[in-house]
Enzyme design. Structure first.
Site, PDB file in Angstrom:
ATOM      1  N   GLU A 272      31.825  85.258  -9.480  1.00  0.00           N
ATOM      2  CA  GLU A 272      31.278  83.910  -9.316  1.00  0.00           C
ATOM      3  C   GLU A 272      32.051  83.135  -8.259  1.00  0.00           C
ATOM      4  O   GLU A 272      31.477  82.347  -7.497  1.00  0.00           O
ATOM      5  CB  GLU A 272      31.300  83.163 -10.654  1.00  0.00           C
ATOM      6  CG  GLU A 272      30.445  83.792 -11.738  1.00  0.00           C
ATOM      7  CD  GLU A 272      28.989  83.903 -11.323  1.00  0.00           C
ATOM      8  OE1 GLU A 272      28.455  82.940 -10.750  1.00  0.00           O
ATOM      9  OE2 GLU A 272      28.394  84.973 -11.554  1.00  0.00           O
ATOM     10  N   TRP A 275      30.791  84.369  -4.987  1.00  0.00           N
ATOM     11  CA  TRP A 275      29.511  83.726  -4.674  1.00  0.00           C
ATOM     12  C   TRP A 275      29.749  82.374  -4.010  1.00  0.00           C
ATOM     13  O   TRP A 275      29.053  81.992  -3.057  1.00  0.00           O
ATOM     14  CB  TRP A 275      28.678  83.515  -5.936  1.00  0.00           C
ATOM     15  CG  TRP A 275      27.726  84.615  -6.280  1.00  0.00           C
ATOM     16  CD1 TRP A 275      27.854  85.522  -7.288  1.00  0.00           C
ATOM     17  CD2 TRP A 275      26.484  84.917  -5.629  1.00  0.00           C
ATOM     18  NE1 TRP A 275      26.775  86.371  -7.306  1.00  0.00           N
ATOM     19  CE2 TRP A 275      25.916  86.019  -6.303  1.00  0.00           C
ATOM     20  CE3 TRP A 275      25.802  84.361  -4.542  1.00  0.00           C
ATOM     21  CZ2 TRP A 275      24.692  86.570  -5.921  1.00  0.00           C
ATOM     22  CZ3 TRP A 275      24.585  84.908  -4.160  1.00  0.00           C
ATOM     23  CH2 TRP A 275      24.043  85.999  -4.851  1.00  0.00           C
ATOM     24  N   TRP A 303       3.589  74.303  -0.347  1.00  0.00           N
ATOM     25  CA  TRP A 303       3.866  73.810  -1.687  1.00  0.00           C
ATOM     26  C   TRP A 303       2.843  72.749  -2.075  1.00  0.00           C
ATOM     27  O   TRP A 303       2.262  72.090  -1.213  1.00  0.00           O
ATOM     28  CB  TRP A 303       5.279  73.243  -1.764  1.00  0.00           C
ATOM     29  CG  TRP A 303       6.329  74.228  -1.354  1.00  0.00           C
ATOM     30  CD1 TRP A 303       6.964  74.311  -0.150  1.00  0.00           C
ATOM     31  CD2 TRP A 303       6.846  75.303  -2.147  1.00  0.00           C
ATOM     32  NE1 TRP A 303       7.849  75.353  -0.132  1.00  0.00           N
ATOM     33  CE2 TRP A 303       7.805  75.990  -1.350  1.00  0.00           C
ATOM     34  CE3 TRP A 303       6.608  75.759  -3.443  1.00  0.00           C
ATOM     35  CZ2 TRP A 303       8.506  77.098  -1.807  1.00  0.00           C
ATOM     36  CZ3 TRP A 303       7.306  76.866  -3.909  1.00  0.00           C
ATOM     37  CH2 TRP A 303       8.239  77.518  -3.103  1.00  0.00           C
ATOM     38  N   ASN A 338      24.633  77.336 -15.756  1.00  0.00           N
ATOM     39  CA  ASN A 338      24.099  78.063 -14.600  1.00  0.00           C
ATOM     40  C   ASN A 338      22.819  78.825 -14.913  1.00  0.00           C
ATOM     41  O   ASN A 338      21.902  78.876 -14.092  1.00  0.00           O
ATOM     42  CB  ASN A 338      25.155  79.022 -14.041  1.00  0.00           C
ATOM     43  CG  ASN A 338      24.726  79.622 -12.708  1.00  0.00           C
ATOM     44  OD1 ASN A 338      24.440  78.890 -11.766  1.00  0.00           O
ATOM     45  ND2 ASN A 338      24.643  80.945 -12.638  1.00  0.00           N
ATOM     46  N   TRP A 356      10.952  73.365  -3.254  1.00  0.00           N
ATOM     47  CA  TRP A 356      12.327  73.494  -3.738  1.00  0.00           C
ATOM     48  C   TRP A 356      13.217  72.362  -3.266  1.00  0.00           C
ATOM     49  O   TRP A 356      14.187  71.996  -3.945  1.00  0.00           O
ATOM     50  CB  TRP A 356      12.936  74.833  -3.308  1.00  0.00           C
ATOM     51  CG  TRP A 356      13.011  75.050  -1.828  1.00  0.00           C
ATOM     52  CD1 TRP A 356      12.079  75.648  -1.037  1.00  0.00           C
ATOM     53  CD2 TRP A 356      14.094  74.690  -0.944  1.00  0.00           C
ATOM     54  NE1 TRP A 356      12.497  75.683   0.287  1.00  0.00           N
ATOM     55  CE2 TRP A 356      13.725  75.097   0.363  1.00  0.00           C
ATOM     56  CE3 TRP A 356      15.327  74.071  -1.143  1.00  0.00           C
ATOM     57  CZ2 TRP A 356      14.550  74.892   1.472  1.00  0.00           C
ATOM     58  CZ3 TRP A 356      16.150  73.875  -0.043  1.00  0.00           C
ATOM     59  CH2 TRP A 356      15.763  74.278   1.246  1.00  0.00           C
ATOM     60  N   TRP A 379      19.116  76.940  -5.018  1.00  0.00           N
ATOM     61  CA  TRP A 379      17.705  76.577  -4.986  1.00  0.00           C
ATOM     62  C   TRP A 379      16.899  77.525  -4.095  1.00  0.00           C
ATOM     63  O   TRP A 379      15.774  77.909  -4.446  1.00  0.00           O
ATOM     64  CB  TRP A 379      17.540  75.127  -4.531  1.00  0.00           C
ATOM     65  CG  TRP A 379      17.607  74.196  -5.703  1.00  0.00           C
ATOM     66  CD1 TRP A 379      18.698  73.513  -6.156  1.00  0.00           C
ATOM     67  CD2 TRP A 379      16.534  73.908  -6.597  1.00  0.00           C
ATOM     68  NE1 TRP A 379      18.365  72.805  -7.295  1.00  0.00           N
ATOM     69  CE2 TRP A 379      17.049  73.017  -7.584  1.00  0.00           C
ATOM     70  CE3 TRP A 379      15.205  74.284  -6.674  1.00  0.00           C
ATOM     71  CZ2 TRP A 379      16.263  72.523  -8.621  1.00  0.00           C
ATOM     72  CZ3 TRP A 379      14.409  73.797  -7.709  1.00  0.00           C
ATOM     73  CH2 TRP A 379      14.944  72.925  -8.664  1.00  0.00           C
TER      74      TRP A 379
END
Length: 474
Positions: A272, A275, A303, A338, A356, A379
């Protein structure tokens, strides 16, 4: 006697601090400053903001810690690009030192500060502090930036050695700290135009000491992290994200402990942290992701203009309990687990068909730990527009996600008390509860709790059709 000013930003601690160490090591008098930057604060949607309160309290603690070492903080409220050069000139320092920021707006601000300091004949130096690896330190074999996490992680681990995790021993040179000039007073929260929030009520404690307590507690549980991290009703994660965001803990110490601890829990947690570095380097190399898809072809996706559906998502009344509970959690305390971030982001983009960027912006307003790089990366991952993203044809089912990660509905009932008496069998899809049983449970669908705003199966088909413009890109 040479002198310098250390400009604190998202590194609110007096230990293992790159810029502070370099200043103390190389200068005989080191002043410390912090700016409540009006160019940031004036852009916030309200004068009630948990992050500002967290920063303010952490600044007070940092000032006390520096004073105990013989220094202290000089705090200003104004536009940093103007205030920092003016303060440096008033103090008569030779250099301003700070830790590097990777966001486009911050980079532009720092360049403006550097130019103003140059005109004044004052040096400006930036150091790596909030990440383990930055910029071009981890590249592919062809010397290009990574865009897929797994090979990045392998290269990250292969590059890592003790040098990158070595702490900066600030304490060795603390005698060079200079106290603030006479008459300096720290501003109150009201002085900078903000009012107290429910930060204490929801159990979020600012500052270095609180970060230390959380990390000490997590080390006792880190062995269970891999198996417990996906369940929001369990105490499975570290809760350190807001402390990482504002630098009240040291990323080097966190990574060092994870490596030393070993085992699948610590290794998963270290991933993590990797990341986090990954998204920082994505933002650094690809600043276009602020407002656009990492993969330009995905900007062709159309969208829906659906403000009513967006409002239902934002206000926690979609009719899908796991989504609504998560959205009520973030509104109440500025925190979201998360796993839930992935579920609600997938739901907004794949079930409701909403851009988004609207979800990203709402999270930016609400999250205590909001960080542009990670928020944007997360996102775009969920929306399938980003690097190494979830393929668009893999769409989270909110009911099965709920059944898997909140099996007895403990998390759901915490934030949706209207579902308190709904049996476990129906808690994840309460609209399937027979009408007579809805009355017995005190939760009539459409009256006490909303019916689903969309049918997931139908929404899935619309999403597959929506992404047809980029079919074959994954």
């Amino acid at each position: 006697m040479s002198s310098a000013l250390v400009w604190f930003r998202r590194d609110l601690r007096d230990f293992d601090h790159a810029a502070l160490f370099q200043a103390l090591k190389n200068h005989r008098r080191v002043f410390c400053g912090f700016v409540f930057d009006t160019e940031i604060l004036d852009g916030l949607p309200a004068r009630v903001d948990r992050r500002v309160e967290f920063i303010h309290a952490s600044v007070l603690e940092l000032d006390a810690a520096l004073r105990a070492r013989g220094g202290g903080l000089i705090v200003r409220h104004g536009a940093a690009r103007e205030v920092v050069p003016a303060l440096a000139a008033a103090l008569g320092v030779e250099r301003v030192l700070t830790n590097r920021d990777y966001e486009p707006a911050a980079i532009a601000r720092d360049e403006a500060v550097a130019e103003r300091l140059r005109v004044l004949g004052i040096g400006f130096e930036r150091f790596k502090d909030q990440v383990i690896f930055e910029k071009n330190e981890v590249l592919t074999k062809s010397a290009t930036p990574f865009s897929v996490f797994t090979p990045y992680k392998r290269a990250w681990l292969a590059t890592l050695n003790a040098f990158y995790l070595k702490p900066y021993p600030v304490e060795q040179y603390a005698a060079n700290l200079a106290p603030p000039p006479p008459g300096e007073v720290l501003p109150t929260l009201a002085d900078i135009g903000f009012v107290p929030t429910n930060l204490a009520e929801v159990g979020i404690v600012p500052g270095m000491a609180a970060g230390r307590r959380l990390f000490d507690d997590f080390q006792k549980r880190i062995g269970r992290y891999k198996t417990a991290r996906d369940f929001p009703a369990r105490k499975g994660v570290s809760y350190l994200s807001v402390h990482l965001r504002f630098g009240t803990v040291s990323i080097r110490e966190l990574a060092r402990v994870a490596l030393a601890t070993g085992g699948e829990g610590a290794e998963t947690w270290l991933s993590e942290l990797v990341w986090r570095d990954f998204y920082f380097q994505i933002l650094w190399h690809n600043p276009h992701v602020v407002g656009a898809s990492f993969r330009p072809e995905y900007d062709r996706v159309q969208w829906d203009d659906a403000p009513a559906l967006f409002d239902a998502w934002r206000e926690g009344r979609t009719g899908y309990p796991i989504v609504d509970a998560a959205m009520r959690q973030i509104a109440h305390c500025g925190y979201m687990h998360n796993r839930l971030r992935m579920i609600v982001a997938s739901f907004l983009t794949k079930d409701l068909g909403v851009d988004w960027r609207l979800g990203e912006r709402y999270f930016a307003e609400q999250l205590n730990d909001f960080d542009l790089a990670a928020n944007n990366g997360g996102w775009q991952w969920a929306a399938s527009t980003g690097c190494d993203a979830q393929p668009y044809f893999r769409i989270f089912n909110p009911v099965t996600q709920s059944e898997k990660f909140d099996p007895d509905g403990s998390f759901i009932r915490r934030y949706l008390p209207e579902l308190a008496r709904v049996p476990d069998k129906y808690i994840h899809a309460p609209w399937t509860l027979p009408p007579i049983d809805q009355k017995l449970a005190g939760c009539e669908i459409g009256k006490d709790y909303p019916a689903p705003v969309v049918d997931h199966a139908q929404a899935r088909e619309r999403t597959l059709a929506r992404f047809a413009v980029v079919k074959g890109a994954d």
